[in-house]
Design a protein around this motif. Sequence first.
Motif, mmCIF file in Angstrom:
data_model
loop_
_atom_site.group_PDB
_atom_site.id
_atom_site.type_symbol
_atom_site.label_atom_id
_atom_site.label_comp_id
_atom_site.label_asym_id
_atom_site.label_seq_id
_atom_site.Cartn_x
_atom_site.Cartn_y
_atom_site.Cartn_z
ATOM 1 N N SER A 6 0.814 -1.219 0.000
ATOM 2 C CA SER A 6 0.000 0.000 0.000
ATOM 3 C C SER A 6 0.841 1.261 0.000
ATOM 4 N N LYS A 7 2.054 1.198 0.474
ATOM 5 C CA LYS A 7 2.861 2.423 0.519
ATOM 6 C C LYS A 7 3.735 2.568 -0.723
ATOM 7 N N ASP A 8 3.676 1.595 -1.649
ATOM 8 C CA ASP A 8 4.556 1.594 -2.814
ATOM 9 C C ASP A 8 3.850 2.126 -4.051
ATOM 10 N N THR A 9 4.634 2.373 -5.078
ATOM 11 C CA THR A 9 4.152 2.784 -6.401
ATOM 12 C C THR A 9 4.764 1.854 -7.436
ATOM 13 N N ILE A 10 4.013 1.507 -8.482
ATOM 14 C CA ILE A 10 4.511 0.618 -9.547
ATOM 15 C C ILE A 10 4.434 1.336 -10.882
ATOM 16 N N THR A 11 5.382 1.009 -11.749
ATOM 17 C CA THR A 11 5.417 1.587 -13.099
ATOM 18 C C THR A 11 4.950 0.545 -14.106
ATOM 19 N N PHE A 12 3.921 0.893 -14.911
ATOM 20 C CA PHE A 12 3.477 0.047 -16.025
ATOM 21 C C PHE A 12 4.060 0.621 -17.306
ATOM 22 N N ASP A 13 4.651 -0.252 -18.152
ATOM 23 C CA ASP A 13 5.346 0.181 -19.374
ATOM 24 C C ASP A 13 4.738 -0.542 -20.578
ATOM 25 N N ALA A 14 4.232 0.244 -21.551
ATOM 26 C CA ALA A 14 3.664 -0.349 -22.766
ATOM 27 C C ALA A 14 4.746 -0.806 -23.725
ATOM 28 N N PHE A 15 5.990 -0.326 -23.566
ATOM 29 C CA PHE A 15 7.179 -0.713 -24.326
ATOM 30 C C PHE A 15 7.119 -0.312 -25.799
ATOM 31 N N VAL A 25 1.491 4.184 -10.747
ATOM 32 C CA VAL A 25 0.198 4.107 -10.051
ATOM 33 C C VAL A 25 0.376 3.442 -8.688
ATOM 34 N N ASN A 26 -0.587 3.686 -7.806
ATOM 35 C CA ASN A 26 -0.581 3.058 -6.478
ATOM 36 C C ASN A 26 -1.995 2.845 -5.958
ATOM 37 N N THR A 27 -2.944 2.631 -6.878
ATOM 38 C CA THR A 27 -4.353 2.459 -6.512
ATOM 39 C C THR A 27 -4.859 1.139 -7.078
ATOM 40 N N THR A 28 -5.607 0.388 -6.277
ATOM 41 C CA THR A 28 -6.204 -0.866 -6.743
ATOM 42 C C THR A 28 -7.159 -0.587 -7.895
ATOM 43 N N GLY A 29 -7.089 -1.437 -8.920
ATOM 44 C CA GLY A 29 -8.032 -1.302 -10.022
ATOM 45 C C GLY A 29 -7.487 -1.922 -11.295
ATOM 46 N N GLU A 30 -8.332 -1.849 -12.336
ATOM 47 C CA GLU A 30 -7.960 -2.370 -13.641
ATOM 48 C C GLU A 30 -7.376 -1.240 -14.475
ATOM 49 N N TYR A 31 -6.224 -1.496 -15.104
ATOM 50 C CA TYR A 31 -5.537 -0.496 -15.911
ATOM 51 C C TYR A 31 -5.485 -0.997 -17.344
ATOM 52 N N HIS A 32 -5.884 -0.100 -18.262
ATOM 53 C CA HIS A 32 -5.999 -0.447 -19.680
ATOM 54 C C HIS A 32 -5.177 0.545 -20.496
ATOM 55 N N VAL A 33 -4.469 0.047 -21.536
ATOM 56 C CA VAL A 33 -3.731 0.941 -22.431
ATOM 57 C C VAL A 33 -4.013 0.570 -23.887
ATOM 58 N N GLN A 34 -4.182 1.574 -24.698
ATOM 59 C CA GLN A 34 -4.302 1.412 -26.151
ATOM 60 C C GLN A 34 -3.065 2.026 -26.787
ATOM 61 N N ILE A 35 -2.324 1.207 -27.616
ATOM 62 C CA ILE A 35 -1.107 1.739 -28.243
ATOM 63 C C ILE A 35 -1.318 1.779 -29.763
ATOM 64 N N GLY A 85 0.146 3.014 -37.773
ATOM 65 C CA GLY A 85 -1.214 3.415 -37.414
ATOM 66 C C GLY A 85 -2.042 2.263 -36.862
ATOM 67 N N CYS A 86 -1.420 1.101 -36.646
ATOM 68 C CA CYS A 86 -2.145 -0.050 -36.123
ATOM 69 C C CYS A 86 -2.286 0.072 -34.603
ATOM 70 N N ILE A 87 -3.420 -0.431 -34.092
ATOM 71 C CA ILE A 87 -3.785 -0.237 -32.689
ATOM 72 C C ILE A 87 -3.920 -1.600 -32.004
ATOM 73 N N ASN A 88 -3.433 -1.687 -30.762
ATOM 74 C CA ASN A 88 -3.611 -2.887 -29.952
ATOM 75 C C ASN A 88 -3.853 -2.449 -28.504
ATOM 76 N N ASN A 89 -4.378 -3.358 -27.696
ATOM 77 C CA ASN A 89 -4.762 -3.027 -26.321
ATOM 78 C C ASN A 89 -4.285 -4.112 -25.366
ATOM 79 N N ASP A 90 -4.147 -3.754 -24.097
ATOM 80 C CA ASP A 90 -3.903 -4.746 -23.053
ATOM 81 C C ASP A 90 -4.444 -4.189 -21.739
ATOM 82 N N THR A 91 -4.770 -5.107 -20.842
ATOM 83 C CA THR A 91 -5.351 -4.729 -19.548
ATOM 84 C C THR A 91 -4.763 -5.632 -18.463
ATOM 85 N N LEU A 92 -4.512 -5.057 -17.314
ATOM 86 C CA LEU A 92 -4.156 -5.882 -16.154
ATOM 87 C C LEU A 92 -4.810 -5.284 -14.912
ATOM 88 N N PHE A 93 -4.872 -6.112 -13.881
ATOM 89 C CA PHE A 93 -5.478 -5.669 -12.622
ATOM 90 C C PHE A 93 -4.380 -5.529 -11.576
#
Length: 1013
Positions: free
Chosen positions: A765-774, A792-802, A807-815
């Motif tokens: 709870s006191k930490d922060t994590i980095t999510f990288d789309a690469f 981020v440091n909050t519980t929840g689902e995180y979604h990214v569209q790259i 011009g091609c698009i892809n997505n990923d999600t993690l909790f």
Amino acid sequence: MPFGSAIGSPNSNGTTINWNSSSGWDCNCIPNLTHWTGTVDVEVFHDKITSTNLSITNGNSIRVRNGATLTISGNLNMGHNSTLIVDAGGTLIVTGSFLANSSPSNVTINGTLNISGNYSISTSSVNHYLNGEVNVNGNLSAIGNTNVYVNGGEINISGQLKLTGNAIMEGTSGYVTYASTDISGCGFSYLICSNGTRYGNGNPSWCSHHQTPFSNGLNFASCSAYVGCNTVGGSVSSSAEVCASINSGTLNLSGHNGNIVRWESTTNNWTSTNVIANTSTSLSYSNLSTTTKYRAVVKDGSCAELNSSEVTITVNPETVGGIISSNASVCSGSNSGTLTLSGYTGNIIRWESTTNNWSSTDQIINTTNSLVYSNLNTTTQYRAVVQSGVCAFDISSEASITVDSETVGGTVNSDANACSGSNSGTLTLNGHTGNIIRWESSTDNWSSKDAIANTTNSLSFTNLNTTTQYRAVVQSGVCASENSFDATITVNPETVGGIINSDANVCSGSNSGTLTLSGYTGSIIRWESSTNNWSSSNTISNTTNSLSYLNLNTTTKYRAVIQSGICASDNSSEATITVNTATNPGTVSSDTNVCSGTNSGILTLNGYTGNIIRWESSTNNWSSSNAIANTTNSLSFENLSTTTQYRALVQEGICSPLNSTEATITTIELPLISSTKDGDNCGPGTIILEAISENNSVNWYDSETEGNLLGTGTPWNSGPITSSQIFYAEAIGPMGCSSASRTPVIASVYLLPEITLGNDTSICSKDTITFDAFNGTNWIWSTGDTTRTINVNTTGEYHVQITDSNGCINNDTLFLKINELPQVDLGDDTTICIDSSITFVAMDGDFWLWSTGENTQSITVNTSNSYSVSVMDSNGCVNTDTIQLSINQLPEIELGNDTSICENETITFNANVGSEFLWNTTDSSISITVNSPGNYYVRVTDSDGCVGYDTINLIINPLPKVELGSDTSICKGSILTLVVEEGNSWSWSNGYFNSTIEISSSGNYNVIVTDSN
């Protein structure tokens, strides 16, 4: 938190103010102050800014040096055995709160500490020395065995000052201000000033040694209410640049409040200071030789001194123009070199040049110490203009580049002709610049040469047998030598007529040929012909060694007339052209049009007289031709790609062969694909392709050759495809002609950009994590961020569209799950009796580290101290708690030494201390009164529950035996002796003190006998 070893102790190096850039530290590392073991001592000599909170733990320290400012963007957390020092002149800014809630830790502020949030101190063995300026925008709270010492410091608290649980703030000088206080009255928490007076809130009437805190603050030196100070250092104006040795100026202080105590100066940025005895608002300086900073020191009444702003008088060294090296001589027009200035002091303002010894000057925009010149045409002098700061300009020494006129070789007059063996003449050099070094001659067009020692402008020749060239060699100064234009003395050999080859037979009317003259010496003056064996002749204007004849009808003789230079002319041998009857070549049929590349046909020769020698073809209207080995009257053609003419070559007898009429096979140009447009799609799908062929139709195939016809037209739809593929376009033009080759058009199916945020994860709870789309070039996160990474440091689902470069698009999600810290509660601070021990249990967790060094889940202790435990659970999360253990002494009971009483007496035994009592007599009072012999034992319990014991033995001594006998009588005049057998002392009622008395008077006699007890 990792259990790792410490890195090397880094110092700031000033390359960046970013704390999190390794280039900003001399260890080329980013300081990590949260190691479980090891020590990192960070010294900040330059301004630094962190990007987030900063923690100092486990023996690590930060020291902010004079002149440096460290900004913590968030909270500053002090951990176990951590240390913070801010030197005088240093500044620490905390934009969040300052949290010193682990023990022990030490803080020393000799400079400035600014806290935007709260200043919190708790647990034990924490010492904070606030000797500088501390500004807290929130509350300052000290809880537990913490000590805050103020020695000349200025502590300004916008909110509440809270001292509880044995916390004190003690000062001998300086002051503290606050909006309100919460100080435990009559306990062990208090404010204490220089004379020992203690201040606390809520003092009961029996707590007379405490005073109620002043409402707005405390002056530690005078033990009185804080009286606001209004010292303002003000501003000194203004900074200036001066020239060394001879300079002066006046500095003025304005905007200050208070008395000017003194002025100060420094030449080493306040590492050391010079005191100037001046209390006025102006300060004069003169003839400085070193850059110097000045400031005034101001004090309002008894308030602390404050420095004004500083000004800098920058002292520039005197200008020295320096020396330019070096003079040179060059050739006009094509030259170059570099001049270098050395031994100068100051900045180079410009360079200057002159071509008239400085009667006029050209300025050159160049501020470096070197100057390149090139292609000078005139002698030129150069110098540099130098200025040191605001000092006067100075001019360097000059360098002169002497320019010599460019060498001009001139012209030798003039060419001449001479007949071999007997000739003479004189050559003259004109139009030259420079000196004539020599003359030269050559008989092989200067492949080799002979030097002639002659430095005049004329040269004689005589009786030459070989054509000879002459030239002069000229040189101007340092310029390169040049050769003059040469003169050629052409020596003509004696004339020889030569031989014409050869006689020939030709066909009448249509004939041609070429006669060639060889073996002659001299020039061909003309040719001559005769049809009557030279009875008469015809002059032919031709001076070449060959002569063409054409369509002769009569036998003709030819000869050439030769003359060698100026020598006499001579006739060549003759040649006879005998004329015979002509050939008829016929007609080829017929012209036709065909598609380029794929065609065939047969040509036929008609109406000819003679033999067919061969056929010929041409694609450039007979500028050139190809011979075809065919002697028949028909010729086949096929697969022509270029318009082609055909003819037959026919010869009758000895007559010249003649060409027939020609037939032209015109090839129709194949249509072309002029442009294409590839198509693409992100993933499988239908792709639109284009192929342009003006005024033609387009067919689409799946192969470069042959293959399947897939469709026609443009643009064209590929239909569904799952991978990149090449299609081929073919243009169809007039006469059904198709393009020579098919044109590839690419349909690209792009893979979607790869993205994996990884599996669902968790952090503490006191930490922060980095999510990288690469991957990708653009990103849109569910948080609204558009960067490649997010923290981020909050519980929840995180979604990214790259989106990638295609011009091609892809997505990923993690909790992300936030794991709570393990529960650690050692309970409230507690006490035990000195003869007891206590067990502290951490309860939760998988790994424990106590301040005692033990790593068990529980510890048993019996010593007064502050005990802390760090607990790590299976998720790697760490939490800490601390408890203060105090040791109470046992109640001191003293019943005294064993004793005795007489049998008719009683004695009282008193426990004196405690709150609960239990005697072996079953009494429960503080004292008992007894008269029986034996051991008497008491168990005493005090208010802390501690138990003490004592025992005393009581002896009952019997009374001594006294027997005077029964009352009696004696005769008058007699004596009665009374005797006491026992005892050590006796006291008789008649005043005697012996064991025996004699009496002779009537009365009552008694005795008190005391034995050895």
